[in-house]
Every structure is written in C-alpha cells, then in structure tokens.
Design a protein around this motif. Structure first.
Motif, short mmCIF file in Angstrom:
data_model
loop_
_atom_site.label_atom_id
_atom_site.label_comp_id
_atom_site.label_asym_id
_atom_site.label_seq_id
_atom_site.Cartn_x
_atom_site.Cartn_y
_atom_site.Cartn_z
N GLN A 103 8.30 6.37 4.51
CA GLN A 103 7.62 6.62 5.78
C GLN A 103 7.06 8.03 5.88
O GLN A 103 6.27 8.31 6.78
N ALA A 104 7.47 8.92 4.96
CA ALA A 104 6.93 10.28 4.94
C ALA A 104 5.68 10.40 4.07
O ALA A 104 5.11 11.48 3.97
N GLN A 105 5.26 9.30 3.44
CA GLN A 105 4.07 9.34 2.58
C GLN A 105 2.81 9.57 3.41
O GLN A 105 2.67 9.01 4.50
N PRO A 106 1.90 10.39 2.91
CA PRO A 106 0.60 10.54 3.60
C PRO A 106 -0.22 9.26 3.48
O PRO A 106 -0.53 8.80 2.38
N ARG A 107 -0.57 8.67 4.60
CA ARG A 107 -1.29 7.40 4.59
C ARG A 107 -2.71 7.53 4.05
O ARG A 107 -3.26 6.57 3.50
N ASP A 108 -3.31 8.71 4.19
CA ASP A 108 -4.68 8.87 3.69
C ASP A 108 -4.74 8.75 2.17
O ASP A 108 -5.71 8.23 1.61
N VAL A 109 -3.66 9.21 1.48
CA VAL A 109 -3.63 9.09 0.02
C VAL A 109 -3.54 7.62 -0.39
O VAL A 109 -4.21 7.18 -1.33
N LEU A 110 -2.71 6.86 0.31
CA LEU A 110 -2.59 5.43 0.00
C LEU A 110 -3.91 4.70 0.27
O LEU A 110 -4.31 3.82 -0.50
N GLU A 111 -4.57 5.06 1.36
CA GLU A 111 -5.86 4.43 1.66
C GLU A 111 -6.91 4.80 0.61
O GLU A 111 -7.73 3.95 0.23
N ALA A 112 -6.89 6.05 0.14
CA ALA A 112 -7.85 6.45 -0.90
C ALA A 112 -7.58 5.70 -2.19
O ALA A 112 -8.53 5.27 -2.88
N ALA A 113 -6.31 5.48 -2.53
CA ALA A 113 -5.99 4.72 -3.74
C ALA A 113 -6.45 3.28 -3.61
O ALA A 113 -6.97 2.68 -4.57
N MET B 133 -8.98 2.22 -1.79
CA MET B 133 -10.44 2.22 -1.87
C MET B 133 -10.92 2.39 -3.30
O MET B 133 -11.99 1.89 -3.68
N ASP B 134 -10.16 3.08 -4.13
CA ASP B 134 -10.53 3.26 -5.53
C ASP B 134 -10.20 2.04 -6.37
O ASP B 134 -10.45 2.03 -7.59
N GLY B 135 -9.60 1.03 -5.77
CA GLY B 135 -9.31 -0.20 -6.48
C GLY B 135 -7.97 -0.24 -7.18
O GLY B 135 -7.73 -1.13 -8.01
N ALA B 136 -7.07 0.69 -6.86
CA ALA B 136 -5.74 0.69 -7.48
C ALA B 136 -4.90 -0.45 -6.91
O ALA B 136 -4.85 -0.64 -5.69
N GLY B 137 -4.25 -1.18 -7.78
CA GLY B 137 -3.38 -2.26 -7.34
C GLY B 137 -2.06 -1.74 -6.79
O GLY B 137 -1.78 -0.54 -6.78
N TRP B 138 -1.22 -2.71 -6.34
CA TRP B 138 0.06 -2.31 -5.74
C TRP B 138 0.93 -1.59 -6.75
O TRP B 138 1.50 -0.55 -6.44
N TRP B 139 1.04 -2.12 -7.97
CA TRP B 139 1.93 -1.51 -8.95
C TRP B 139 1.42 -0.14 -9.37
O TRP B 139 2.21 0.78 -9.53
N ARG B 140 0.11 0.00 -9.57
CA ARG B 140 -0.45 1.30 -9.97
C ARG B 140 -0.24 2.33 -8.86
O ARG B 140 0.09 3.50 -9.12
N THR B 141 -0.42 1.93 -7.62
CA THR B 141 -0.19 2.85 -6.50
C THR B 141 1.28 3.25 -6.42
O THR B 141 1.61 4.42 -6.19
N PHE B 142 2.17 2.29 -6.63
CA PHE B 142 3.60 2.59 -6.55
C PHE B 142 4.03 3.52 -7.68
O PHE B 142 4.76 4.49 -7.46
N ALA B 143 3.55 3.25 -8.91
CA ALA B 143 3.98 4.05 -10.06
C ALA B 143 3.37 5.44 -10.07
O ALA B 143 4.01 6.40 -10.50
N SER B 144 2.15 5.58 -9.59
CA SER B 144 1.44 6.85 -9.69
C SER B 144 1.55 7.72 -8.44
O SER B 144 1.44 8.95 -8.54
N ILE B 145 1.77 7.10 -7.28
CA ILE B 145 1.78 7.87 -6.03
C ILE B 145 3.13 7.78 -5.33
O ILE B 145 3.76 8.79 -5.02
N THR B 146 3.59 6.54 -5.09
CA THR B 146 4.80 6.37 -4.29
C THR B 146 6.05 6.86 -5.00
O THR B 146 6.86 7.58 -4.43
N LEU B 147 6.22 6.48 -6.26
CA LEU B 147 7.43 6.86 -6.99
C LEU B 147 7.57 8.37 -7.16
O LEU B 147 8.67 8.92 -6.95
N PRO B 148 6.51 9.11 -7.54
CA PRO B 148 6.66 10.58 -7.56
C PRO B 148 6.98 11.17 -6.19
O PRO B 148 7.72 12.16 -6.10
N GLN B 149 6.45 10.57 -5.13
CA GLN B 149 6.76 11.04 -3.79
C GLN B 149 8.24 10.82 -3.45
O GLN B 149 8.85 11.62 -2.74
N LEU B 150 8.82 9.74 -4.00
CA LEU B 150 10.22 9.41 -3.72
C LEU B 150 11.20 10.14 -4.63
O LEU B 150 12.42 9.95 -4.48
N ARG B 151 10.71 10.93 -5.56
CA ARG B 151 11.62 11.54 -6.54
C ARG B 151 12.72 12.37 -5.88
O ARG B 151 13.89 12.25 -6.23
#
Length: 327
Positions: free
Chosen positions: A214-224, A226-244
C-alpha cells in the motif's frame, strides 16, 4: 562642569579607541569551542534517556553477567557442596554434547522453516488482500486472528483439535480422501511444530508486506501498465524491490522471536520422541530444571545469546544498508 573627551585622529591612529564591546564579540567560535558546544548539546538531549538506559542495563546486562559467572562453575542443585570454579569446562562439555548439537540443528530448521514459509504465504495473502473485493475487511480480520492468539492457546489448538490422532481435523480430512490416519506429533514432531508456528506467524508477515504494497507509488504502477508490462514483470521489477525492506524486517523479527520458541514444543511434543524435536530453549530448560545442572545450562544460555546477537547484528547491517541505498 564635566569635560567631555573624544578620541582625536591621533588617538585613532595610535589604536587607543574606547571599544566597549564584550570580549569575543564579532569573531567566529574556534573548532574547540564548537566541539564543546556540540558535546554539551548532546548530553543535554541524552540526559532524559539515562534513567531508561540504566534500567535496561540493570535488568538485562547484570543477569547476563551473573549467567556468565554461573557458566564458569560446576553447580548442581542436587549437590550443593559441588559448587566449584571449573573455568571453560562447561563449554567444552557443550561442544562434545550430541544432544546440544541436535537441539541447535532443530532450532535452525524450525526457525528458518517457519520464517521462510510464513513469509512466502504472507506475500501471497498480502497480494490477494491488496486487491479490492467484497468482504475484504472481514477477510483481513479473519486472517489476522491466528497471530492474536497466545502461543499456549495456539499450541493446544493444534495439538488437540487439529493433529490429534483420534479425532483431529487433519486426520479426518485424510480419511475423507481414503488415506490412513497419522500420529503427527509422534511420527513427524518437527513438521507438526512447524505447521503450528507457520499458522501463527503468517499473519504477521502478511501485515508487513501489505503495508509495503500500500506504500507503493501508484503512478509508477500506472506507467508500467501503460508501457505494456504484464503482472509478473511489474511484480518482479517494481513491486518486489519495493518490498525488500519490509521482507528483510519481517525475516529479522521472525528469526528473533521464533528462535526462542518454547510453548509449542513443551505442549505439543515435550521435546520428544526422546529429544528429536527439542530446540535450544527447551534443552536448556531440561538441563536446568530437570537435570539440575545450572552450570552447563548457563553455558548453553551464553552460547545461544552470543549466537543470536551475531545473527541479529548481521541482519541489521543488511537492513540498514538497504535503507542507505538511494532509490
């Protein structure tokens, strides 16, 4: 009449002016004065914390020093006349004790197994609860409930209601699928303890990971997206580093608390069969209050405390290093 004198041009040229400013005014403080001021300010801010620091030292470090003293003596409650100074003999006996090594291995297996499985399940549940759906608040409350139970109540619930070989819920499910009933606490004591601990600690990991989601910036997820990133790519590249940071904090706290597990082992298996499921806290309890060997139990306690401090320091350094990284 009072004569008024003024400094003439000659006086000013000779440097005899009437300078009434206080000494030191108009000049910058020296490095020594700045250091003295900084020390005084530091002590002024730390002074209110001194009572708490003294209290912490009294209730933690003094007992630890007494434990070290007992660990250097041969003290048995059944033989009061055998209280002798033996140096590091108790530590040598610990290194030669096969049961102590088995208890240490069980502590590592139970701690790492519980923390890692609970963290994986916590991540999965947090991802599911991060999505809006009807009844989400009710689901969150129900999933948090196991962590709110006392460890003793949790152990009794699993030992009596779930893993009982005669009327336990798990054996009933096995019989529904045509499988044979299992005496879990006798045949698989470590796995039985792990199941109860994972059930208790998964909600804690879920809450930490959910806070990170819930602390993730929503604009980054929306940009991903819009760039066509799937759920797994978004989770592995953006969400998981955020959760480290949240994952590392959960693992650290889980290790510190789970390594001290005593209630589940005492109630569910009593360290058995034999000492197969005994961990270090339970084995220390056995040596101190069943074997009455205070010296050897104190030596075990010192070893466990030092090992826990080393692991906690390494984990804290890893966490602080991740916070120092500029994103």
């Amino acid at each position: 009449m009072t004569a008024v004198t003024t400094d003439g041009p000659a006086d000013r040229r000779n440097g005899r002016t009437d300078d009434r400013r206080p000494a030191g005014a108009g000049r910058s403080p020296t490095s020594e004065e700045r250091a003295r001021t900084a020390r005084a300010e530091g002590w002024r801010r730390r002074a209110p914390l001194l009572p708490a620091l003294i209290f912490t030292i009294v209730v933690t470090q003094v007992p630890f020093l007494v434990t070290i003293w007992y660990s250097l003596r041969s003290r048995n409650l059944l033989r009061p006349d055998s209280d002798l100074f033996v140096g590091f003999e108790n530590y040598v006996r610990i290194a030669q004790d096969a049961t102590f090594r088995q208890a240490a291995a069980n502590s590592v297996i139970i701690t790492l197994g519980c923390v890692l499985v609970a963290m994986v399940l916590g991540i999965v549940l947090a991802i599911l609860l991060d999505r809006p759906f009807p009844g989400r608040s009710v689901a969150r409350t129900m999933l948090i409930t196991p962590f709110l139970l006392m460890p003793v109540a949790n152990a009794v619930l699993w030992s009596v209601a779930i893993l009982n070989p005669t009327y336990g819920l798990l054996n009933w499910l096995l019989e529904v699928f045509g499988l044979q009933s299992i005496d879990w606490t006798s045949a698989y004591p470590v796995i039985s303890i792990l199941m109860a601990l994972v059930w208790q600690w998964t909600p804690f990991m879920m809450l930490l990971v959910l806070a990170g989601l819930q602390a993730q910036p929503r604009d980054v997820l929306e940009a991903a997206a819009m760039d066509g990133a799937g759920w797994w790519r978004t989770f592995a590249s953006i969400t998981l580093p955020q959760l480290r940071r949240y994952i590392e904090l959960g693992v650290l706290l889980g290790i510190i608390y789970v390594v001290n597990t005593f209630d589940h082992i005492y109630i569910m298996t009593a360290g058995g069969p034999g000492t197969e499921s005994a961990n270090l806290p339970f084995y220390i309890y056995q040596r101190a209050f069943l074997g009455f060997d205070i010296g050897q139990a104190a030596a075990m306690g010192v070893v466990v405390v030092i090992a826990t401090i080393i692991v906690a320091m390494l984990a804290l350094r890893l966490i602080f290093r991740s916070f120092d990284v500029k994103e």
